[in-house]
Design a protein around this motif. Structure first.
Motif, PDB file in Angstrom:
ATOM      1  N   GLN A 181       0.834  -1.207   0.000  1.00  0.00           N
ATOM      2  CA  GLN A 181       0.000   0.000   0.000  1.00  0.00           C
ATOM      3  C   GLN A 181       0.869   1.258   0.000  1.00  0.00           C
ATOM      4  O   GLN A 181       0.557   2.248  -0.645  1.00  0.00           O
ATOM      5  N   ILE A 226       1.767   1.966  -3.388  1.00  0.00           N
ATOM      6  CA  ILE A 226       0.637   2.520  -4.152  1.00  0.00           C
ATOM      7  C   ILE A 226       0.573   4.030  -3.921  1.00  0.00           C
ATOM      8  O   ILE A 226       0.489   4.834  -4.858  1.00  0.00           O
ATOM      9  N   ILE A 251       1.121   7.171  -6.512  1.00  0.00           N
ATOM     10  CA  ILE A 251       0.161   8.256  -6.766  1.00  0.00           C
ATOM     11  C   ILE A 251       0.860   9.609  -6.602  1.00  0.00           C
ATOM     12  O   ILE A 251       0.746  10.501  -7.444  1.00  0.00           O
ATOM     13  N   GLN A 285     -14.326  -0.526   0.831  1.00  0.00           N
ATOM     14  CA  GLN A 285     -13.183   0.382   0.672  1.00  0.00           C
ATOM     15  C   GLN A 285     -13.460   1.404  -0.429  1.00  0.00           C
ATOM     16  O   GLN A 285     -13.179   2.587  -0.299  1.00  0.00           O
ATOM     17  N   VAL A 290     -13.028   6.757  -1.501  1.00  0.00           N
ATOM     18  CA  VAL A 290     -11.653   7.253  -1.530  1.00  0.00           C
ATOM     19  C   VAL A 290     -11.231   7.817  -2.883  1.00  0.00           C
ATOM     20  O   VAL A 290     -10.642   8.907  -2.961  1.00  0.00           O
ATOM     21  N   ILE A 328     -10.006  11.511  -3.834  1.00  0.00           N
ATOM     22  CA  ILE A 328      -8.671  11.766  -4.402  1.00  0.00           C
ATOM     23  C   ILE A 328      -8.811  12.493  -5.735  1.00  0.00           C
ATOM     24  O   ILE A 328      -8.098  13.440  -6.024  1.00  0.00           O
ATOM     25  N   ASN A 385      -1.333  11.101   2.322  1.00  0.00           N
ATOM     26  CA  ASN A 385      -1.645   9.701   2.065  1.00  0.00           C
ATOM     27  C   ASN A 385      -0.415   8.817   2.340  1.00  0.00           C
ATOM     28  O   ASN A 385      -0.503   7.791   3.018  1.00  0.00           O
ATOM     29  N   PHE A 397      -8.172   7.178   6.215  1.00  0.00           N
ATOM     30  CA  PHE A 397      -8.212   6.066   5.250  1.00  0.00           C
ATOM     31  C   PHE A 397      -6.856   5.367   5.191  1.00  0.00           C
ATOM     32  O   PHE A 397      -6.755   4.146   5.235  1.00  0.00           O
ATOM     33  N   GLY A 454      -7.256   1.691   3.951  1.00  0.00           N
ATOM     34  CA  GLY A 454      -6.443   1.631   2.732  1.00  0.00           C
ATOM     35  C   GLY A 454      -5.524   0.419   2.726  1.00  0.00           C
ATOM     36  O   GLY A 454      -5.702  -0.505   1.931  1.00  0.00           O
ATOM     37  N   ASN A 502     -12.728  -5.143  -5.910  1.00  0.00           N
ATOM     38  CA  ASN A 502     -12.233  -3.797  -5.597  1.00  0.00           C
ATOM     39  C   ASN A 502     -12.168  -2.948  -6.875  1.00  0.00           C
ATOM     40  O   ASN A 502     -12.628  -1.806  -6.898  1.00  0.00           O
TER      41      ASN A 502
HETATM   42  C1  BGC Z   1      -7.119   1.639  -2.872  1.00  0.00           C
HETATM   43  C2  BGC Z   1      -7.049   2.498  -4.107  1.00  0.00           C
HETATM   44  C3  BGC Z   1      -6.760   3.914  -3.707  1.00  0.00           C
HETATM   45  C4  BGC Z   1      -5.517   3.980  -2.864  1.00  0.00           C
HETATM   46  C5  BGC Z   1      -5.295   5.368  -2.346  1.00  0.00           C
HETATM   47  C6  BGC Z   1      -5.840   1.763  -2.121  1.00  0.00           C
HETATM   48  O1  BGC Z   1      -5.883   0.966  -0.967  1.00  0.00           O
HETATM   49  O2  BGC Z   1      -7.373   0.293  -3.207  1.00  0.00           O
HETATM   50  O3  BGC Z   1      -8.264   2.404  -4.815  1.00  0.00           O
HETATM   51  O4  BGC Z   1      -6.586   4.721  -4.863  1.00  0.00           O
HETATM   52  O5  BGC Z   1      -5.609   3.099  -1.771  1.00  0.00           O
HETATM   53  O6  BGC Z   1      -4.145   5.432  -1.568  1.00  0.00           O
END
Ligand code: BGC
Length: 463
Positions: free
Chosen positions: A149, A152, A156, A263, A268, A272, A300, A361, A366, A393
């Motif tokens: 995560q 991820i 972003i 989720q 979310v 975003i 985030n 989140f 998240g 998801n």
């Molecule tokens: C979610 C994504 C989201 C991201 C944001 C993830 O856990 O599955 O959909 O964009 O978190 O940080």
């Protein structure tokens, strides 16, 4: 340190394990990058190819749609060829996808590139958590999966930055081309990382499985971890398809799919995506509101780091409950800020609410969706179960993305946020009843706990 514990397999991941985990979690980085990068690129692509709003919508929604297919297809591939091989193939696919998108001579070819990127990030999103969970000793499993995560969110954030950097040149091709770098890093990283012991042992390669574990644990710990792998597998002997999955691992499947939907329906990605628009109304200057997405991206990441530090200490359930409570409160406030005429104070309330929402989140729901989904399925249903939950998801991401604007148009922004708040309340009830604490537990213990809760809370009403 208790007898048999080793520094690597105890309560810290150890450099080698962390190295492997970081390589695989580049799949998460790619997911974040490809999700975030279009936000800026879309405007320039629209002008270049003269796209209608429908064509833009199709381009945007192709990623979650492709990802849904990719996450389903990846499960059986990861079972048949191994988690590592699946990720190596996925890296090649993501390289091709980035190349096609960067060089696309037309809208149609660009669609192909984005569809392939969707397949690739979808596949990564279901295989990476499985890879990480099977590699990690119980004491560090939560943290290792949270690395996914974390990547991820970093993906972003980097995409937002890159969007800003290229805003002057409007070169959307460069944005996609930059996606080649993490894909190449994933390829190299996975070529240097091992297959998971659980998969190797299930294929009869016990010696190889032992060799992998020995690199991160001492002799006693290795025996214990191998024993745990076997015990989990003995519960059910073979790999299963989706129909059997629903029959044999129904409680885990309900948890995985429900958490996936909750989720996303907690809003979310709507937040975003639309935060800059809401921020603009906070009477910040135009340049400050362009920067707002970077601030949100940074919070985030920061809150995910906090979660990383807490997940194996506090446990999953307390974090989830705190997270959902914070999300509920901030969404109610955000709705109020949109509905009541509070003037400038309302604008600031909106800003603070969004930041609190993202932090709440990122600290719980998240990362914990990904953590739990990788933990709750018994060994032989794990890849299929994770795949189906991840697909749910992505489907939910797709639906929320399409429905958000029309919903705001029909009932207004405030009530839309209140609907998201109501989803969080439902999620609270769901977590309290059905979601097991998995901290520090073996897969066999988790399986027993999932079934115990299911019998107590879901079975009587179903009967
Ligand atoms: C979610 C994504 C989201 C991201 C944001 C993830 O856990 O599955 O959909 O964009 O978190 O940080």
């Amino acid at each position: 340190m208790p007898p048999g514990a080793s520094p690597e397999a105890g309560d810290s991941p150890g450099p080698k394990l962390f190295h492997w985990a970081s390589a695989a979690a580049l799949g998460g980085f790619l997911l974040g990058y490809h999700s975030g990068v279009l936000a800026g690129a879309l405007l320039w692509i629209r002008d270049d190819f003269q796209l209608s709003s429908l064509e833009q919508g199709v381009l945007v929604s192709l990623l979650p749609l492709g990802a849904m297919v990719g996450s389903i297809a990846a499960g059986p591939i990861a079972d048949a060829l191994g988690r590592r091989t699946a990720l190596i193939l996925d890296a090649v696919l993501l390289l091709v996808a980035a190349g096609v998108a960067a060089l696309a001579p037309s809208y149609a070819v660009l669609l192909i590139g984005r569809g392939l990127a969707g397949l690739g990030v979808g596949a990564a999103s279901s295989v990476v958590p499985v890879y990480l969970s099977e590699l990690a000793p119980p004491g560090v499993r939560g943290r290792l999966i949270t690395v996914h995560q974390l990547q991820i969110t970093v993906g972003i954030l980097v995409a937002y930055f890159v969007d800003l950097v290229f805003a002057g040149s409007e070169s959307w091709r460069a944005l996609f081309a930059i996606g080649l770098l993490p894909a190449a890093a994933l390829l190299v990283g996975m070529l240097r990382s091992p297959e998971t012991p659980a998969w190797l042992d299930a294929r009869g390669s016990t010696d190889l499985a032992r060799e992998v574990i020995r690199q991160i644990a001492d002799e006693d710990e290795t025996d214990r971890l191998l024993e745990d792998i076997r015990r989990t597998r003995e519960l059910q002997q073979r790999q299963v398809g989706p129909v059997e999955l629903a029959r044999r691992a129904r409680p885990a499947l309900v948890i995985g799919v429900a958490l996936a939907a909750l989720q996303q329906f907690a809003g979310v990605n709507a937040i975003i995506y639309y935060a800059p628009a809401v921020m603009e109304r906070t009477e910040l200057s135009a340049s400050a509101s362009i920067l707002s997405s970077v601030v949100i991206g940074a919070i985030n990441v920061a809150a995910t780091v906090v979660s990383f530090r807490l997940v194996d200490r506090m446990g999953r359930r307390p974090l989830l409950l705190a997270s959902l409570t914070g999300m509920t409160v901030s969404l109610v406030a955000l709705g109020a800020a949109s509905e009541l005429s509070l003037g400038r104070a309302g604008s600031w309330l909106a800003l603070v609410s969004i930041l609190v929402y993202i932090a709440a989140f990122a600290i719980g729901l998240g990362p914990l969706f990904w953590v739990l989904v990788a933990e709750i399925f018994p060994a032989d249903t794990r890849a299929a179960g994770t795949g189906v939950s991840t697909a749910a998801n992505w489907l939910s991401t797709f639906v929320v993305g399409l429905a958000f604007l029309p919903l705001v148009g029909a009932i207004g922004q405030g009530p839309t946020f209140w609907i998201f708040a109501a989803v969080c309340v439902v999620a609270l009830g769901f977590v309290i009843r059905l979601v097991p604490e998995t901290k520090g537990r073996s897969f066999a213990e988790i399986d027993a706990e999932v079934r115990r809760r299911w019998k107590r809370h879901a079975k009587p009403r179903a009967a």
